[in-house]
Scaffold this motif. Structure first.
Motif, mmCIF file in Angstrom:
data_model
loop_
_atom_site.group_PDB
_atom_site.id
_atom_site.type_symbol
_atom_site.label_atom_id
_atom_site.label_comp_id
_atom_site.label_asym_id
_atom_site.label_seq_id
_atom_site.Cartn_x
_atom_site.Cartn_y
_atom_site.Cartn_z
ATOM 1 N N GLU A 252 2.588 -1.775 -1.393
ATOM 2 C CA GLU A 252 3.490 -2.846 -1.578
ATOM 3 C C GLU A 252 4.078 -2.909 0.053
ATOM 4 O O GLU A 252 4.418 -4.428 0.866
ATOM 5 C CB GLU A 252 4.336 -3.303 -2.648
ATOM 6 N N GLN A 253 4.760 -2.089 0.086
ATOM 7 C CA GLN A 253 5.874 -2.310 1.243
ATOM 8 C C GLN A 253 5.254 -1.801 2.978
ATOM 9 O O GLN A 253 5.858 -2.163 3.371
ATOM 10 C CB GLN A 253 6.931 -1.074 0.847
ATOM 11 N N ASP A 254 3.876 -1.481 2.667
ATOM 12 C CA ASP A 254 3.084 -0.697 3.927
ATOM 13 C C ASP A 254 2.434 -2.204 4.085
ATOM 14 O O ASP A 254 1.475 -2.635 5.724
ATOM 15 C CB ASP A 254 1.828 -0.705 3.688
ATOM 16 N N LYS B 93 5.348 0.191 5.886
ATOM 17 C CA LYS B 93 7.338 -1.005 6.343
ATOM 18 C C LYS B 93 8.220 -0.389 7.075
ATOM 19 O O LYS B 93 8.609 1.044 6.732
ATOM 20 C CB LYS B 93 8.056 -1.980 4.814
#
Ligand SMILES: Nc1ncnc2c1ncn2[C@@H]1O[C@H](COP(=O)(O)OP(=O)(O)OP(=O)(O)O)[C@@H](O)[C@H]1O
Length: 741
Positions: free
Chosen positions: A673-675, A460
């Motif tokens: 999760e952020q990726d 992300k």
């Protein structure tokens, strides 16, 4: 014939005899230019490298009054150009290049183009110099600039297509052009197998060759005239005395043959220019990736006619290697480990000495008998490759580069900022300009490509730096628009290009999913004991669903993990990791059990590293406890011995693969999760469930309520403390290197 001697004699005998000869016989203009252009022989110069650097040669040539016009012109031209050449000191200003368009600073943060006020890439200015075109890789670029200034070697390690050769080429543009040299190889009358080598400033080599050729032409002309005069005399004499007319014709023939045979010798005296930098506008850049020994170190060709006047003189058979052609420039070698060890050792000698004699590389060729004087090879070496290349490189060569230069690791992604997005828009303009045939991209098309760069980053707030692949997408999209004769490449072209330019792995993955449908291996809503939908990545960018099955059986001897093929090690590791947890919550003694693990249809795609370890653990626990696993769920994640779910690579592609396969939910490590950067079309298709601990994974994945709940509760109680600790553990793991895919 003293004229001949002046041109043909190798220069080392010249200095002592020259003044006397000059007094005895004034030289012609041509001969003068030959002599002025040639460097003094190495024996008189002492250290060749020092002499090359101190600019003596330039003086030697510039102050020669006898030089004819073309040479003066050359000198003037190069001086004019030199004024334009920026010094290496100026290069610090290259960090941010003005795109030449207005920027809407206020909305830059939210704009996919970082506030660039453009309608298409045609409005964006592309910088002239390659070093200014490099996007991201600030550290590598700074090192290249510094290394160019200090003439240091550089080793660049990183993924393919991130700009290693681009930076090496950019470095060659930063090196001073005025140091460049031409290299000539001369016949050695004392030892034909040891040709002489001379270096002259760039551009002079051609003049010397021309002068030698002209000299040879004149000499041949003189010889022809002499020959025909002798023949005429013989024929005339024979006619006047008829008794010997046949003898006269024979004599004339012999004279003709003698002249013809010996004339070859005069042509052979023309030197062989093996390095010609006359037209070079920047310092040379030589890419010696995958070069064999001859191409890298120089070679001497085999001569099939080695006698009888048919032979080619040895100096004419000398071929330069990349190390010689890159003299005063850059030698780039990608995948250094592919060079054999002997070649790497010789390369090391060349780096150390700054000169390297050329000899025939094949022992069976006549070229092997020839060895020239040392030929200058004062290059800057840029070695590149991935981590494997570094490990398998000759240690002494690596230490030489390290000891006399820099090592840099190329970045794979870069933080997504408005400034960076503006540079990505410029990247598309650069690629369009470089290709020369693609229609410029509309603003929307650029936006789509920047989104794709975000997606491909796999992190992300980051953009991918794998520019070669991104450039490939630019070209496919541009080609679609060009095929339809359109003025601009549009967003639809980019979307179509994305579909068309699927990698082989992606095509295989899609094909695999199709085939699984035939065999009814696809997802169902049922629960199955010991069977879990794992996820893997093929190549760089293709996800694939890979079911794992586990079966527990009483052990015949000591309990063991039975898995086949290349995945055996990974299965063993996963089971070992989960066994610590199993020991705590279950009464089953694993040492009395054989655990069979099967990666269903794993032959279709590769699974690396430990990204399937939560999958294996879930399958084993399910089989052990007889609790079914929900088949509409897929999962990926690495597992620690304490039950933490650790981050893995390629989550975006894996989630998309799960969605394509028909899964309703996908479990991923919370740290990943952020990726997640999945395409919009998949967002509706699948629910993403981030998990930090194996108890959370089992809570989601297992079915059959009372049994499952009790298992999860037990697990929670034993992994609870680990779970607390795992938050920081996971965080740090994601901050460093995600697990391999
Ligand atoms: N950092 C970058 N900035 C701008 N363009 C780039 C960058 N990196 C790569 N490119 C584009 O991608 C092309 C290929 O890059 P390059 O050949 O330099 O990659 P590489 O790292 O040397 O790859 P390989 O190791 O496979 O040879 C370049 O010609 C350029 O168009």
């Amino acid at each position: 014939m003293s004229n001949d001697t002046n041109v043909d004699d190798p220069p080392e005998d010249a200095p002592s005899t020259e003044p006397d000869e000059e007094q005895a016989q004034p030289r012609s203009q041509d001969q003068e230019s030959v002599r002025q252009g040639e460097r003094s022989p190495p024996e008189e110069d002492g250290d060749r490298r020092d002499d090359v650097d101190d600019g003596d040669q330039q003086e030697e040539i510039d102050d020669g009054d006898e030089f004819d016009d073309p040479i003066d012109e050359f000198d003037r031209e190069s001086t004019d150009e030199d004024d334009d050449i920026e010094t290496v000191e100026d290069l610090g200003s290259t960090v941010d290049v003005d795109p030449g368009v207005e920027i809407d600073e206020e909305n830059a943060e939210d704009d996919l183009l970082g506030g660039l006020k453009v309608d298409s890439t045609a409005d964006i200015e592309v910088p002239d110099r390659l070093v200014d075109q490099v996007i991201g890789q600030d550290e590598a670029r700074d090192i290249i600039i510094k290394a160019a200034k200090q003439r240091r070697h550089v080793m660049m390690i990183g993924s393919p297509g991130t700009g290693k050769s681009m930076l090496a080429k950019a470095m060659s543009q930063l090196l001073p052009k005025e140091d460049l040299q031409d290299v000539l190889v001369y016949h050695n009358p004392d030892d034909g197998n040891e040709p002489k080598v001379r270096t002259v400033p760039a551009g002079k080599g051609e003049q010397i060759i021309d002068a030698h050729k002209e000299e040879a032409r004149k000499r041949n002309q003189m010889r022809s005239i002499l020959m025909w005069v002798i023949i005429a005399i013989i024929i005339g004499y024979a006619i006047l005395s008829p008794a010997s007319i046949l003898l006269g014709i024979l004599a004339a023939g012999i004279v003709w043959l003698i002249f013809r045979y010996t004339s070859r010798g005069t042509d052979a005296m023309v030197p062989n220019m093996i390095v010609n930098n006359g037209d070079q506008r920047t310092a040379p850049f030589e890419d010696a990736t995958g070069a064999h020994a001859g191409a890298l170190l120089g070679d001497v060709r085999h001569d099939p006619f080695q006698s009888g006047g048919m032979e080619t003189p040895s100096h004419d058979r000398v071929e330069p290697g990349s190390i010689h052609q890159s003299n005063k420039g850059v030698l780039f070698v990608d995948e250094m480990n592919t060079l054999d060890i002997r070649t790497q050792q010789k390369l090391m000698t060349a780096i150390q000495e700054g000169e390297f004699a050329i000899t025939g590389q094949s022992e069976r060729s006549s070229g092997a008998m020839v060895q020239t004087e040392p030929v200058p090879c004062d290059f800057i070496m840029i070695a590149a490759g991935n981590l494997d290349a570094m490990e398998n490189m000759h240690p002494a060569l690596r230490s030489r580069i390290k000891g006399y230069g820099y090592e840099v690791y190329m970045e794979d992604t870069i933080e997504d900022t408005p400034e960076m997005r503006r540079k990505y828009a410029r990247f598309i303009a650069q690629e369009v300009e470089r290709d020369g045939r693609l229609p410029h991209f509309t603003r929307e098309a650029v936006e789509e490509l920047i989104l794709e760069a975000k997606r491909r980053a796999g992190r992300k707030e980051h953009l991918t730096l794998h520019f070669r692949n991104l450039g490939g997408l630019v070209r496919v999209a541009g080609d679609i628009a060009r095929a339809e004769d359109r003025e601009h490449t549009t967003r639809e072209d980019v979307l179509q290009a994305k579909r068309r330019s699927r990698s082989i792995e992606q095509q295989l993955a899609d094909d695999y999913i199709e085939r699984r449908k035939d065999y009814e291996l696809q997802v169902t809503d049922d629960g199955v004991e010991g069977r879990v939908n794992g996820l893997a990545v093929m190549g760089e960018d293709s996800g694939i669903m890979l079911p794992v099955m586990a079966e527990i059986a009483p052990a015949q001897g000591g309990g063991q993990v039975i898995a086949t093929g290349q995945l055996k090690e990974m299965a063993e590791e996963s089971v070992q990791n989960v066994s610590a947890i199993i020991k705590k919550f279950s009464d089953v003694d694993l040492s009395e059990k054989d655990i069979h693990i099967q990666f269903v249809q794993a032959g279709e795609g590769g699974v690396d590293g430990d990204s399937a370890s939560i999958t294996v653990a879930t399958a084993v626990i399910s089989a052990l406890e007889d609790i079914p696993v929900d088949q509409s769920i897929a999962m990926t994640g690495s597992l620690s011995v304490r039950g933490d779910v650790l981050p893995v690579g390629g989550v975006t592609h894996k989630i998309e693969a799960a969605a394509k396969a028909g899964c309703e939910k996908v479990i991923i490590p919370a740290a990943n999760e952020q990726d997640v950067m999945i395409e919009d079309e998949y967002k509706e298709m699948i629910e993403i469930i981030p998990c930090s601990n194996i108890s959370e994974v089992l809570d989601v994945a297992l079915m059959g309520e009372p049994k499952k709940d009790s298992l999860v509760d037990r697990l929670k109680s034993i992994t609870g403390s680990a779970f607390e600790g795992s938050q920081s553990g996971v965080g740090s793991a994601s901050g460093s290197n995600p697990s391999p895919q």
